[in-house]
Design an enzyme around this catalytic site. Structure first.
Site, PDB file in Angstrom:
ATOM      1  N   THR A 140      -4.601 -10.402   4.215  1.00 52.92           N
ATOM      2  CA  THR A 140      -5.261  -9.975   5.453  1.00 52.92           C
ATOM      3  C   THR A 140      -6.196 -11.052   5.999  1.00 52.92           C
ATOM      4  OG1 THR A 140      -6.901  -8.403   6.295  1.00 52.92           O
ATOM      5  CG2 THR A 140      -7.006  -8.872   3.964  1.00 52.92           C
ATOM      6  N   ASP A 141      -6.438 -10.994   7.314  1.00 53.50           N
ATOM      7  CA  ASP A 141      -7.412 -11.920   7.914  1.00 53.50           C
ATOM      8  C   ASP A 141      -8.855 -11.551   7.542  1.00 53.50           C
ATOM      9  OD1 ASP A 141      -7.717  -9.624   9.462  1.00 53.50           O
ATOM     10  OD2 ASP A 141      -7.425 -10.621  11.393  1.00 53.50           O
ATOM     11  N   GLU A 142      -9.049 -10.354   6.976  1.00 50.63           N
ATOM     12  CA  GLU A 142     -10.425  -9.928   6.654  1.00 50.63           C
ATOM     13  C   GLU A 142     -11.075 -10.792   5.576  1.00 50.63           C
ATOM     14  OE1 GLU A 142     -11.264  -5.812   6.354  1.00 50.63           O
ATOM     15  OE2 GLU A 142      -9.857  -5.256   7.917  1.00 50.63           O
ATOM     16  N   TYR A 199     -12.965  -3.843   0.227  1.00 46.87           N
ATOM     17  CA  TYR A 199     -11.534  -4.084   0.481  1.00 46.87           C
ATOM     18  C   TYR A 199     -11.260  -5.578   0.644  1.00 46.87           C
ATOM     19  CZ  TYR A 199      -7.308  -4.791   3.271  1.00 46.87           C
ATOM     20  OH  TYR A 199      -6.108  -5.276   3.748  1.00 46.87           O
ATOM     21  N   LYS A 229      -9.081  -8.228  -1.695  1.00 46.39           N
ATOM     22  CA  LYS A 229      -7.928  -9.011  -1.214  1.00 46.39           C
ATOM     23  C   LYS A 229      -8.198 -10.510  -1.390  1.00 46.39           C
ATOM     24  CE  LYS A 229      -4.606  -7.741   0.547  1.00 46.39           C
ATOM     25  NZ  LYS A 229      -3.280  -7.301  -0.008  1.00 46.39           N
TER      26      LYS A 229
HETATM   27  P1  NAD Z   1      -0.684   1.187   3.285  1.00 40.96           P
HETATM   28  O1  NAD Z   1      -1.965   1.714   2.735  1.00 40.96           O
HETATM   29  O2  NAD Z   1      -0.033   1.867   4.431  1.00 40.96           O
HETATM   30  O3  NAD Z   1       0.415   1.149   2.107  1.00 40.96           O
HETATM   31  C1  NAD Z   1       0.107   0.692   0.826  1.00 40.96           C
HETATM   32  C2  NAD Z   1       1.253   1.100  -0.101  1.00 40.96           C
HETATM   33  O4  NAD Z   1       0.936   0.619  -1.425  1.00 40.96           O
HETATM   34  C3  NAD Z   1       1.454   2.616  -0.202  1.00 40.96           C
HETATM   35  O5  NAD Z   1       2.819   2.924  -0.097  1.00 40.96           O
HETATM   36  C4  NAD Z   1       0.916   2.964  -1.582  1.00 40.96           C
HETATM   37  O6  NAD Z   1       1.563   4.071  -2.182  1.00 40.96           O
HETATM   38  C5  NAD Z   1       1.198   1.677  -2.346  1.00 40.96           C
HETATM   39  N1  NAD Z   1       0.296   1.508  -3.506  1.00 40.96           N
HETATM   40  C6  NAD Z   1      -1.053   1.640  -3.527  1.00 40.96           C
HETATM   41  N2  NAD Z   1      -1.518   1.421  -4.777  1.00 40.96           N
HETATM   42  C7  NAD Z   1      -0.451   1.132  -5.551  1.00 40.96           C
HETATM   43  C8  NAD Z   1      -0.298   0.804  -6.933  1.00 40.96           C
HETATM   44  N3  NAD Z   1      -1.346   0.767  -7.759  1.00 40.96           N
HETATM   45  N4  NAD Z   1       0.953   0.539  -7.394  1.00 40.96           N
HETATM   46  C9  NAD Z   1       2.034   0.603  -6.566  1.00 40.96           C
HETATM   47  N5  NAD Z   1       1.942   0.929  -5.248  1.00 40.96           N
HETATM   48  C10 NAD Z   1       0.712   1.180  -4.742  1.00 40.96           C
HETATM   49  O7  NAD Z   1      -0.972  -0.349   3.581  1.00 40.96           O
HETATM   50  P2  NAD Z   1      -0.401  -1.275   4.749  1.00 40.96           P
HETATM   51  O8  NAD Z   1      -1.257  -1.144   5.930  1.00 40.96           O
HETATM   52  O9  NAD Z   1       1.048  -1.076   4.859  1.00 40.96           O
HETATM   53  O10 NAD Z   1      -0.690  -2.702   4.102  1.00 40.96           O
HETATM   54  C11 NAD Z   1       0.254  -3.331   3.244  1.00 40.96           C
HETATM   55  C12 NAD Z   1      -0.289  -4.671   2.790  1.00 40.96           C
HETATM   56  O11 NAD Z   1      -0.527  -5.501   3.920  1.00 40.96           O
HETATM   57  C13 NAD Z   1      -1.613  -4.577   2.035  1.00 40.96           C
HETATM   58  O12 NAD Z   1      -1.602  -5.534   1.008  1.00 40.96           O
HETATM   59  C14 NAD Z   1      -2.649  -4.928   3.081  1.00 40.96           C
HETATM   60  O13 NAD Z   1      -3.783  -5.519   2.480  1.00 40.96           O
HETATM   61  C15 NAD Z   1      -1.894  -5.927   3.922  1.00 40.96           C
HETATM   62  N6  NAD Z   1      -2.305  -6.017   5.343  1.00 40.96           N
HETATM   63  C16 NAD Z   1      -2.407  -4.881   6.106  1.00 40.96           C
HETATM   64  C17 NAD Z   1      -2.722  -5.003   7.454  1.00 40.96           C
HETATM   65  C18 NAD Z   1      -2.814  -3.796   8.377  1.00 40.96           C
HETATM   66  O14 NAD Z   1      -3.192  -3.946   9.525  1.00 40.96           O
HETATM   67  N7  NAD Z   1      -2.457  -2.611   7.937  1.00 40.96           N
HETATM   68  C19 NAD Z   1      -2.958  -6.272   7.997  1.00 40.96           C
HETATM   69  C20 NAD Z   1      -2.864  -7.399   7.174  1.00 40.96           C
HETATM   70  C21 NAD Z   1      -2.516  -7.257   5.856  1.00 40.96           C
HETATM   71  O1  DAU Z   2      -7.447  -7.131   9.993  1.00 42.91           O
HETATM   72  C1  DAU Z   2      -6.477  -6.651   9.104  1.00 42.91           C
HETATM   73  C2  DAU Z   2      -6.924  -5.326   8.532  1.00 42.91           C
HETATM   74  O2  DAU Z   2      -6.812  -4.374   9.583  1.00 42.91           O
HETATM   75  C3  DAU Z   2      -6.104  -4.887   7.328  1.00 42.91           C
HETATM   76  O3  DAU Z   2      -6.292  -5.794   6.273  1.00 42.91           O
HETATM   77  C4  DAU Z   2      -6.506  -3.479   6.887  1.00 42.91           C
HETATM   78  O4  DAU Z   2      -5.663  -3.047   5.822  1.00 42.91           O
HETATM   79  C5  DAU Z   2      -6.348  -2.548   8.064  1.00 42.91           C
HETATM   80  O5  DAU Z   2      -6.779  -1.252   7.701  1.00 42.91           O
HETATM   81  C6  DAU Z   2      -7.155  -3.047   9.260  1.00 42.91           C
HETATM   82  O6  DAU Z   2      -8.574  -2.966   8.970  1.00 42.91           O
HETATM   83  P1  DAU Z   2      -9.621  -2.432  10.068  1.00 42.91           P
HETATM   84  O7  DAU Z   2     -10.835  -1.972   9.383  1.00 42.91           O
HETATM   85  O8  DAU Z   2      -9.778  -3.429  11.168  1.00 42.91           O
HETATM   86  O9  DAU Z   2      -8.759  -1.206  10.669  1.00 42.91           O
HETATM   87  P2  DAU Z   2      -9.170   0.281  11.098  1.00 42.91           P
HETATM   88  O10 DAU Z   2      -7.984   0.861  11.795  1.00 42.91           O
HETATM   89  O11 DAU Z   2      -9.770   1.051   9.986  1.00 42.91           O
HETATM   90  O12 DAU Z   2     -10.300   0.023  12.186  1.00 42.91           O
HETATM   91  C7  DAU Z   2     -10.056  -0.755  13.334  1.00 42.91           C
HETATM   92  C8  DAU Z   2     -11.353  -0.828  14.121  1.00 42.91           C
HETATM   93  O13 DAU Z   2     -11.648   0.480  14.648  1.00 42.91           O
HETATM   94  C9  DAU Z   2     -12.555  -1.216  13.289  1.00 42.91           C
HETATM   95  O14 DAU Z   2     -13.434  -2.039  14.067  1.00 42.91           O
HETATM   96  C10 DAU Z   2     -13.235   0.110  12.968  1.00 42.91           C
HETATM   97  C11 DAU Z   2     -12.917   0.948  14.197  1.00 42.91           C
HETATM   98  N1  DAU Z   2     -12.786   2.407  13.955  1.00 42.91           N
HETATM   99  C12 DAU Z   2     -11.927   2.820  12.979  1.00 42.91           C
HETATM  100  C13 DAU Z   2     -11.785   4.172  12.711  1.00 42.91           C
HETATM  101  C14 DAU Z   2     -10.856   4.642  11.607  1.00 42.91           C
HETATM  102  C15 DAU Z   2     -13.477   3.317  14.732  1.00 42.91           C
HETATM  103  O15 DAU Z   2     -14.230   2.927  15.664  1.00 42.91           O
HETATM  104  N2  DAU Z   2     -13.321   4.652  14.481  1.00 42.91           N
HETATM  105  C16 DAU Z   2     -12.515   5.129  13.492  1.00 42.91           C
HETATM  106  O16 DAU Z   2     -12.437   6.369  13.301  1.00 42.91           O
END
Ligand code: NAD
Ligand code: DAU
Length: 350
Positions: A132-134, A157, A161
């Site tokens: 992630t970019d975080e 989180y 990562k």
């Molecule tokens: P998600 O939470 O939707 O899915 C995570 C999956 O991992 C789920 O299916 C869960 O069952 C599985 N999991 C969790 N713990 C586990 C364990 N101990 N063993 C096996 N499986 C397990 O997450 P996502 O949003 O699809 O993100 C996927 C990956 O991409 C993560 O590594 C996240 O850090 C990264 N990522 C997410 C975003 C985003 O915007 N969602 C952006 C950049 C990177």
């Molecule tokens: O940048 C990549 C990341 O993006 C991933 O690594 C994470 O897995 C993914 O969850 C996401 O993280 P964020 O914290 O940015 O996503 P989230 O959807 O939780 O929140 C997006 C923005 O919206 C953040 O600034 C918080 C705000 N927010 C979120 C929720 C859930 C609100 O204002 N209200 C809300 O109820």
């Protein structure tokens, strides 16, 4: 068809993982795809229901925290490559309960690295870590994250990562494990669990519930269509250089409040509500602890070196996303019943 590679994709029942699994299963019939997922609250086999009968696909329920189990899978399935997406992924949950993030994201990744190191005896393998970019921390009004930006994670989180990224690079430098990494911005699209901003807001607008915007809604995120992320992972997997990191982003920055208002406009049209109706639901709530102000990715490296660019305009992608949630009510109802209600009430109380 004989398979020339057997890929272990972890977290393939989650949001991004399901799109990655679908792309690899359908585009590469000569690869065997093993989807390993614990099926936590965020994992759902319906996310990959359309490809479950494909001859080159297999699902295994399992936990990456369990190293003996991983060893057995590597041996039995003769795993040649890993695309590692399994993680605890929600920042808010990492603030209320960091330990599961430490166990899955750090210890789980370390287990996978150890098993890959002991199973693979030559360089004809790949351990691809999806991150992630975080990990880069928070930006002010100016600037972008590049692959050279120093790590500065600020939530449990992002710290978990960042730790996993460091471990992956350490295994490359120390043991010559063939690795690649990518760090991506915020994804959106179908099958995202409705604890994240976009699907949560769509669901609440639909049910006329308050739209909880943290703080003043001024935080900025860079949004990318999830299928463009899956294509980028495919590109890095096949064309990226061993040992390298690629930043992936949409060149698409939005403040949260502008995004929520835009969603309200789309939903008013889709639900035949008078213009401005859904915006009345916006409610400013207590800010997230340590809320990062702005993320913005400079994705020049993957564009120039590997030829990847995003394909979908945000407004079009957002409308497609809204359409998916409105026409998949059964999916939404299933994942928002039970534990989700408890999580929601505890998190948004007051
Ligand atoms: P998600 O939470 O939707 O899915 C995570 C999956 O991992 C789920 O299916 C869960 O069952 C599985 N999991 C969790 N713990 C586990 C364990 N101990 N063993 C096996 N499986 C397990 O997450 P996502 O949003 O699809 O993100 C996927 C990956 O991409 C993560 O590594 C996240 O850090 C990264 N990522 C997410 C975003 C985003 O915007 N969602 C952006 C950049 C990177
Ligand atoms: O940048 C990549 C990341 O993006 C991933 O690594 C994470 O897995 C993914 O969850 C996401 O993280 P964020 O914290 O940015 O996503 P989230 O959807 O939780 O929140 C997006 C923005 O919206 C953040 O600034 C918080 C705000 N927010 C979120 C929720 C859930 C609100 O204002 N209200 C809300 O109820």
């Amino acid at each position: 068809m004989p398979h020339n590679r057997t890929l272990l994709i972890t977290g393939g029942a989650g949001f991004i993982g399901s799109h990655v699994v679908r792309l690899f299963v359908t585009k590469y019939p000569h690869y065997k795809i093993v989807n390993l997922d614990k099926l936590t609250y965020a994992g759902n086999l319906e996310n990959v229901g359309d490809i479950e009968k494909a001859p080159n696909y297999e699902f295994i329920k399992g936990d990456i925290q369990d190293k003996p189990f991983l060893t057995k899978i590597f041996l039995e399935k003769n795993i040649t490559d890993v695309i590692h997406l399994a993680a605890e992924s929600h920042v808010d949950r990492s603030i209320s309960g960091p330990m599961e993030f430490i166990m899955t994201n750090i210890v789980g990744t370390a287990n996978l690295l150890e098993v890959a190191r002991s199973s693979w005896s030559d360089q004809h393998h790949l351990f691809y870590h999806v991150s992630t970019d975080e990990v880069y921390g928070s930006l002010g009004a100016e600037g972008f994250f590049t692959e050279k930006t120093a790590y500065d994670p600020r939530s449990p989180y992002s710290a978990s990562k960042a730790s996993s990224d460091h471990l992956v690079r350490a295994y490359h430098h120390t043991y010559k494990l063939p690795v690649k990494l990518s760090n991506c911005s915020n994804n959106y699209g179908s099958h995202q669990f409705p604890e994240k901003l976009i699907p949560l807001m769509i669901n609440n607008i639909r049910h006329n519930k308050p739209l909880p915007v943290y703080g003043k809604g001024e935080n900025v995120r860079d949004w990318l269509w999830v299928e463009d992320h899956a294509r980028a992972i495919d590109t890095v997997f096949h064309l990226g250089k061993i040992g390298e990191t690629y930043n992936i982003g949409g060149w698409n920055e939005w403040t949260n409040i502008a995004l929520v208002k835009h969603l309200c406009r789309i939903m008013d049209q889709k639900l035949n509500r008078p213009a401005g109706e859904s915006e009345k639901l916006i409610t400013y709530v207590t800010d997230r602890a340590g809320h990062d102000l702005r993320y913005a990715i400079d994705a020049t490296k993957i564009k120039n070196e590997l030829g990847w660019t995003p394909t979908i305009q945000f407004e079009a992608g957002l409308e497609k996303t809204v359409d998916w949630y409105l026409s998949n009510e059964t999916w939404v109802n299933a994942v928002t019943s039970g534990d989700y209600q408890k999580y929601y009430e505890a998190h948004y109380k007051g």
